[in-house]
Write an enzyme that holds these catalytic residues in place. Structure first.
Site, short mmCIF file in Angstrom:
data_model
loop_
_atom_site.label_atom_id
_atom_site.label_comp_id
_atom_site.label_asym_id
_atom_site.label_seq_id
_atom_site.Cartn_x
_atom_site.Cartn_y
_atom_site.Cartn_z
N GLU A 13 1.08 -1.53 0.32
CA GLU A 13 -0.24 -0.37 0.28
C GLU A 13 0.78 1.17 -0.52
OE1 GLU A 13 -3.33 0.47 -0.43
OE2 GLU A 13 -3.25 -2.12 -0.68
N ASP A 22 -6.54 7.27 -4.11
CA ASP A 22 -6.09 6.76 -4.35
C ASP A 22 -6.50 5.62 -6.13
OD1 ASP A 22 -8.33 5.00 -5.20
OD2 ASP A 22 -8.55 4.06 -3.75
N LEU A 34 -8.87 3.89 3.53
CA LEU A 34 -10.79 4.39 2.69
C LEU A 34 -11.04 5.66 3.62
CD1 LEU A 34 -11.50 4.62 -0.12
CD2 LEU A 34 -13.11 3.12 1.54
N PHE A 86 -5.51 26.39 17.23
CA PHE A 86 -5.28 25.12 16.00
C PHE A 86 -6.25 25.57 14.17
CE2 PHE A 86 -7.90 21.67 15.23
CZ PHE A 86 -8.05 21.16 15.88
#
Length: 146
Positions: A13, A22, A34, A86
């Site tokens: 992978e 992908d 995924l 953040f």
């Protein structure tokens, strides 16, 4: 088996530490994870909490290094700076020079006013209003429903 399957999957992978599409065009991250909603992908609430805890720790360490005085603030006021970092990144927060100086010197009303006069407040007005009130009052202000 776990060491071998991990080695096998890492080899086949690959490992990509950001979201990518992908070979079939589906959003993926890490080692073939995924995350594309169209195919039922995503993360669990526990994984989200783990990632958030890591992000909070990293941002806190960045603030420790870049604004060492922030550790002297109350939890609620530290929360404002952490939330801003953040959202905008540390460098974005550091752009609030006058506001940060007001916070550092305990001029919380002035700091809150500065927050409300920023471009950030125009872009995210509800969040800026809550955060400025939290800075001003030293009381946590949460988004309704959370």
């Amino acid at each position: 088996m776990s060491d071998n399957i991990t080695r096998l999957l890492r080899g086949d992978e690959g490992e990509v530490l950001y979201a990518y599409n992908d070979h079939l065009g589906f959003a993926t991250i890490g080692i073939g994870r995924l995350i594309d909603k169209r195919k039922g992908g995503g993360i669990t609430p526990e994984e989200s909490a783990y990632l958030l805890a890591n992000d909070i720790m990293r941002k806190s360490m960045d603030l420790d290094a870049r604004l060492p005085w922030w550790k002297t603030l109350s939890d609620a006021r530290r929360g404002v700076l952490l939330a801003m970092a953040f959202q905008m990144g540390i460098d974005g927060l550091l752009g609030f020079k006058n506001t940060l100086e007001a916070v550092r010197t305990g001029q919380y009303d002035r700091a809150a006013d500065g927050m409300l006069q920023s471009m950030w407040a125009k872009q995210t007005p509800e969040r800026a209003k809550r955060m400025s009130e939290q800075m001003r009052t030293d009381q946590w202000k949460f988004k309704e429903g959370t």
